[in-house]
Scaffold this motif. Sequence first.
Motif, PDB file in Angstrom:
ATOM      1  N   GLY A 284     -16.970 -13.499  99.645  1.00 45.28           N
ATOM      2  CA  GLY A 284     -17.810 -13.634 101.021  1.00 45.28           C
ATOM      3  C   GLY A 284     -17.171 -14.970 102.084  1.00 45.28           C
ATOM      4  O   GLY A 284     -17.914 -15.139 102.775  1.00 45.28           O
ATOM      5  N   LEU A 285     -16.060 -15.384 101.513  1.00 48.91           N
ATOM      6  CA  LEU A 285     -15.895 -16.546 102.221  1.00 48.91           C
ATOM      7  C   LEU A 285     -15.168 -15.834 103.828  1.00 48.91           C
ATOM      8  O   LEU A 285     -14.757 -14.811 103.660  1.00 48.91           O
ATOM      9  CB  LEU A 285     -14.579 -17.487 101.634  1.00 48.91           C
ATOM     10  CG  LEU A 285     -15.090 -18.772 100.631  1.00 48.91           C
ATOM     11  CD1 LEU A 285     -15.796 -18.143  99.506  1.00 48.91           C
ATOM     12  CD2 LEU A 285     -13.803 -19.356 100.121  1.00 48.91           C
ATOM     13  N   THR A 286     -15.023 -16.781 104.850  1.00 54.03           N
ATOM     14  CA  THR A 286     -14.154 -16.475 105.747  1.00 54.03           C
ATOM     15  C   THR A 286     -12.663 -16.523 105.371  1.00 54.03           C
ATOM     16  O   THR A 286     -12.367 -17.199 104.450  1.00 54.03           O
ATOM     17  CB  THR A 286     -14.517 -17.181 106.952  1.00 54.03           C
ATOM     18  OG1 THR A 286     -13.931 -18.554 106.773  1.00 54.03           O
ATOM     19  CG2 THR A 286     -15.819 -17.398 107.230  1.00 54.03           C
ATOM     20  N   ARG A 287     -11.915 -15.670 106.256  1.00 48.39           N
ATOM     21  CA  ARG A 287     -10.484 -15.860 105.904  1.00 48.39           C
ATOM     22  C   ARG A 287      -9.939 -17.050 105.957  1.00 48.39           C
ATOM     23  O   ARG A 287      -8.967 -17.379 105.006  1.00 48.39           O
ATOM     24  CB  ARG A 287      -9.849 -14.852 106.891  1.00 48.39           C
ATOM     25  CG  ARG A 287      -8.266 -14.797 106.714  1.00 48.39           C
ATOM     26  CD  ARG A 287      -7.613 -13.505 107.337  1.00 48.39           C
ATOM     27  NE  ARG A 287      -8.259 -12.443 106.631  1.00 48.39           N
ATOM     28  CZ  ARG A 287      -7.949 -11.721 105.367  1.00 48.39           C
ATOM     29  NH1 ARG A 287      -6.974 -12.550 104.867  1.00 48.39           N
ATOM     30  NH2 ARG A 287      -8.347 -10.614 104.982  1.00 48.39           N
ATOM     31  N   SER A 288     -10.050 -18.031 107.064  1.00 49.15           N
ATOM     32  CA  SER A 288      -9.654 -19.246 107.108  1.00 49.15           C
ATOM     33  C   SER A 288     -10.136 -20.145 105.971  1.00 49.15           C
ATOM     34  O   SER A 288      -9.427 -20.990 105.677  1.00 49.15           O
ATOM     35  CB  SER A 288     -10.133 -19.796 108.569  1.00 49.15           C
ATOM     36  OG  SER A 288     -11.451 -20.113 108.504  1.00 49.15           O
ATOM     37  N   GLN A 289     -11.317 -19.976 105.525  1.00 53.34           N
ATOM     38  CA  GLN A 289     -11.790 -20.883 104.192  1.00 53.34           C
ATOM     39  C   GLN A 289     -10.841 -20.349 103.108  1.00 53.34           C
ATOM     40  O   GLN A 289     -10.532 -21.336 102.282  1.00 53.34           O
ATOM     41  CB  GLN A 289     -13.503 -20.516 103.909  1.00 53.34           C
ATOM     42  CG  GLN A 289     -14.135 -21.122 104.989  1.00 53.34           C
ATOM     43  CD  GLN A 289     -15.653 -20.616 104.686  1.00 53.34           C
ATOM     44  OE1 GLN A 289     -15.894 -19.834 104.399  1.00 53.34           O
ATOM     45  NE2 GLN A 289     -16.528 -21.720 104.740  1.00 53.34           N
ATOM     46  N   ALA A 290     -10.770 -19.162 102.856  1.00 51.20           N
ATOM     47  CA  ALA A 290      -9.893 -18.758 101.720  1.00 51.20           C
ATOM     48  C   ALA A 290      -8.339 -19.116 101.822  1.00 51.20           C
ATOM     49  O   ALA A 290      -7.974 -19.465 100.644  1.00 51.20           O
ATOM     50  CB  ALA A 290     -10.030 -17.060 101.692  1.00 51.20           C
ATOM     51  N   GLY A 342     -18.984 -18.774  95.313  1.00 55.15           N
ATOM     52  CA  GLY A 342     -19.006 -18.172  96.636  1.00 55.15           C
ATOM     53  C   GLY A 342     -19.055 -19.479  97.665  1.00 55.15           C
ATOM     54  O   GLY A 342     -19.067 -18.961  98.710  1.00 55.15           O
ATOM     55  N   SER A 343     -18.614 -20.593  97.278  1.00 51.45           N
ATOM     56  CA  SER A 343     -18.745 -21.646  98.458  1.00 51.45           C
ATOM     57  C   SER A 343     -17.113 -22.038  98.701  1.00 51.45           C
ATOM     58  O   SER A 343     -16.317 -21.714  97.903  1.00 51.45           O
ATOM     59  CB  SER A 343     -19.544 -22.723  98.030  1.00 51.45           C
ATOM     60  OG  SER A 343     -18.841 -23.423  96.815  1.00 51.45           O
ATOM     61  N   PHE A 344     -16.875 -22.788  99.504  1.00 53.64           N
ATOM     62  CA  PHE A 344     -15.769 -23.133  99.760  1.00 53.64           C
ATOM     63  C   PHE A 344     -15.095 -24.170  98.738  1.00 53.64           C
ATOM     64  O   PHE A 344     -13.957 -24.292  98.240  1.00 53.64           O
ATOM     65  CB  PHE A 344     -15.566 -23.881 101.237  1.00 53.64           C
ATOM     66  CG  PHE A 344     -14.166 -24.607 101.668  1.00 53.64           C
ATOM     67  CD1 PHE A 344     -13.049 -23.871 101.885  1.00 53.64           C
ATOM     68  CD2 PHE A 344     -14.023 -25.880 101.453  1.00 53.64           C
ATOM     69  CE1 PHE A 344     -11.965 -24.386 102.059  1.00 53.64           C
ATOM     70  CE2 PHE A 344     -13.023 -26.455 101.641  1.00 53.64           C
ATOM     71  CZ  PHE A 344     -11.822 -25.885 102.126  1.00 53.64           C
ATOM     72  N   THR A 345     -15.880 -24.843  98.481  1.00 61.19           N
ATOM     73  CA  THR A 345     -15.716 -26.172  97.260  1.00 61.19           C
ATOM     74  C   THR A 345     -15.470 -25.481  96.198  1.00 61.19           C
ATOM     75  O   THR A 345     -14.489 -25.896  95.316  1.00 61.19           O
ATOM     76  CB  THR A 345     -17.219 -27.016  97.343  1.00 61.19           C
ATOM     77  OG1 THR A 345     -17.392 -27.759  98.409  1.00 61.19           O
ATOM     78  CG2 THR A 345     -16.940 -28.103  96.254  1.00 61.19           C
ATOM     79  N   ALA A 346     -16.259 -24.518  95.714  1.00 62.17           N
ATOM     80  CA  ALA A 346     -16.006 -23.794  94.627  1.00 62.17           C
ATOM     81  C   ALA A 346     -14.522 -22.948  94.551  1.00 62.17           C
ATOM     82  O   ALA A 346     -13.998 -23.078  93.398  1.00 62.17           O
ATOM     83  CB  ALA A 346     -17.224 -22.518  94.134  1.00 62.17           C
ATOM     84  N   VAL A 348     -11.912 -24.030  96.218  1.00 60.52           N
ATOM     85  CA  VAL A 348     -11.044 -24.872  95.793  1.00 60.52           C
ATOM     86  C   VAL A 348     -10.844 -25.414  94.501  1.00 60.52           C
ATOM     87  O   VAL A 348     -10.022 -25.729  93.819  1.00 60.52           O
ATOM     88  CB  VAL A 348     -11.166 -26.381  96.657  1.00 60.52           C
ATOM     89  CG1 VAL A 348     -10.301 -27.351  96.506  1.00 60.52           C
ATOM     90  CG2 VAL A 348     -11.100 -26.127  98.259  1.00 60.52           C
ATOM     91  N   GLY A 349     -12.097 -25.807  93.821  1.00 63.68           N
ATOM     92  CA  GLY A 349     -12.209 -26.170  92.491  1.00 63.68           C
ATOM     93  C   GLY A 349     -11.541 -25.099  91.484  1.00 63.68           C
ATOM     94  O   GLY A 349     -10.997 -25.451  90.378  1.00 63.68           O
ATOM     95  N   SER A 350     -11.813 -23.899  91.834  1.00 61.12           N
ATOM     96  CA  SER A 350     -11.217 -22.772  90.929  1.00 61.12           C
ATOM     97  C   SER A 350      -9.893 -22.709  90.845  1.00 61.12           C
ATOM     98  O   SER A 350      -9.044 -22.497  89.848  1.00 61.12           O
ATOM     99  CB  SER A 350     -11.637 -21.373  91.342  1.00 61.12           C
ATOM    100  OG  SER A 350     -11.200 -21.008  92.655  1.00 61.12           O
ATOM    101  N   GLN A 351      -9.032 -23.127  92.067  1.00 58.21           N
ATOM    102  CA  GLN A 351      -7.751 -22.923  92.239  1.00 58.21           C
ATOM    103  C   GLN A 351      -7.058 -24.535  91.633  1.00 58.21           C
ATOM    104  O   GLN A 351      -6.060 -24.499  91.278  1.00 58.21           O
ATOM    105  CB  GLN A 351      -7.396 -22.739  93.546  1.00 58.21           C
ATOM    106  CG  GLN A 351      -7.686 -21.391  93.867  1.00 58.21           C
ATOM    107  CD  GLN A 351      -7.548 -20.842  95.524  1.00 58.21           C
ATOM    108  OE1 GLN A 351      -6.319 -20.863  95.658  1.00 58.21           O
ATOM    109  NE2 GLN A 351      -8.300 -21.078  96.146  1.00 58.21           N
ATOM    110  N   LEU A 352      -7.807 -25.564  91.699  1.00 61.95           N
ATOM    111  CA  LEU A 352      -7.271 -26.582  90.997  1.00 61.95           C
ATOM    112  C   LEU A 352      -7.368 -26.221  89.270  1.00 61.95           C
ATOM    113  O   LEU A 352      -6.606 -27.203  88.737  1.00 61.95           O
ATOM    114  CB  LEU A 352      -8.360 -27.835  91.307  1.00 61.95           C
ATOM    115  CG  LEU A 352      -8.204 -28.382  92.802  1.00 61.95           C
ATOM    116  CD1 LEU A 352      -9.214 -29.316  93.089  1.00 61.95           C
ATOM    117  CD2 LEU A 352      -6.978 -28.773  93.352  1.00 61.95           C
TER     118      LEU A 352
END
Length: 447
Positions: A284-290, A342-346, A348-352
Amino acid sequence: MSVGMPGPPAPALAADQQQAPAKIRRAVYAGGVGNFVEQFDYGLYGYMAPMLASSFFPGGNSAATVMSTYAVLAVACVFRPLGGTLVGRWGDRVGRKKALLWTIVMMGVSTALIGALPTYQQVGFLAPLLLVLIRTFQGMISGGEYVGAVAFIMEWAKPHQRTYYTSYASNSCFLGILGGAGVAALVSTAFEQPVLESWGWRIPFLAVLPLSLLGLWLRSRIEETPEFMRETEGGTNIVKAPVREALREQWRPILVFCGASIMLAILSYTWVTYYPEYLTSNVGLTRSQALLSNLISVAVLMPLLPLAGKLSDRIGRKPMLIIGALACIFLVPLAFAIGEQGSFTAAVGSQLVYIVPEFFLTGIVTTCSAELFATRTRFSASAIAYNSSFSIFMGVTPFIAALLVDGFGTIYAVWAYLAAAAVLALVVVTVFMKETYRSELGANKFA
């Protein structure tokens, strides 16, 4: 397995490398620029997949059209072994530099042609057919580009600092992906959706042509590698049939590399090509957020790779690969669980978390793609090995990932796919792989 002791490098080679660090830097730039162009295009293609799907395929099921776009990528990668073998044969016979001059020009032209193609609405099924043909040609050329660039850098590198120097080849790939992500995000932000789907998506593809011309200029300014010149001094040691010799004498390291590298292909191209689309379509993130979350994680990894290279040059290749495989099994599901919040912070955290196995695998697999093979057939053997495993799985992974998520309804199906490859790698590395970090560069490590 015994660890090979360091063999004394040829005096002329060692002296040249000690006295000319500027040449080594130029070799890194010249080798890396082609990787940048290749991965800029690859990342851009993945990030712009929804726009490409609407331009080149008939409308209807959006998931099906995106998977069709990924399928084109997979089909192109199937032809990489053929192209890589042809380019590799050339590189072993006439030199690394001449082969790499041609590959970067042809990659740039083919990428720019994608930006000039007519759409499905204009010419019907001719549009996806042309896209497949261009991507196939590009895949064949790319099959020789990466392994040639890695061999080029390694043959210029100082002894016992090979992974440190080749880490910049890996970084050039991530820089290309970063550039593709940044340009995709910029274009997505700058244009309204109708304009983006109409013609805005073409701009980044057309911009690759001047980048390839810059790469041609850089490569024209550097000499052939000292290692290749030493090996073929006087023209007496040039192999007439390097592909045949590689298959006959180096089939064991080819199989070892294939078994060890598949997990990195799945790991990397799930992350940089499929995961942003998953965060958009399923979380559910926007494309720019993803795209931005992916860009941040790539930017964090890049300065860490030279450190990983130094660590591998100190402790060896096998320990790094084993730790990386275990991280694929145990840390990737944690990364996916964080991203599901489902958040932008999450995101980023998942990919770190996700880049932890990347740290232990990326530069080391890159080094092994050249270090496992003897100089006289290095280009051919590494092209066969790399493209028979890494390139094919690199191409099919975004399509398989989308298929698995669509079929099972969960991202953990992709983790199971990765974990199976990691288990295979653990067996291959621990049982069959010889340590090469202190071996002589020109020798056959499995003789």
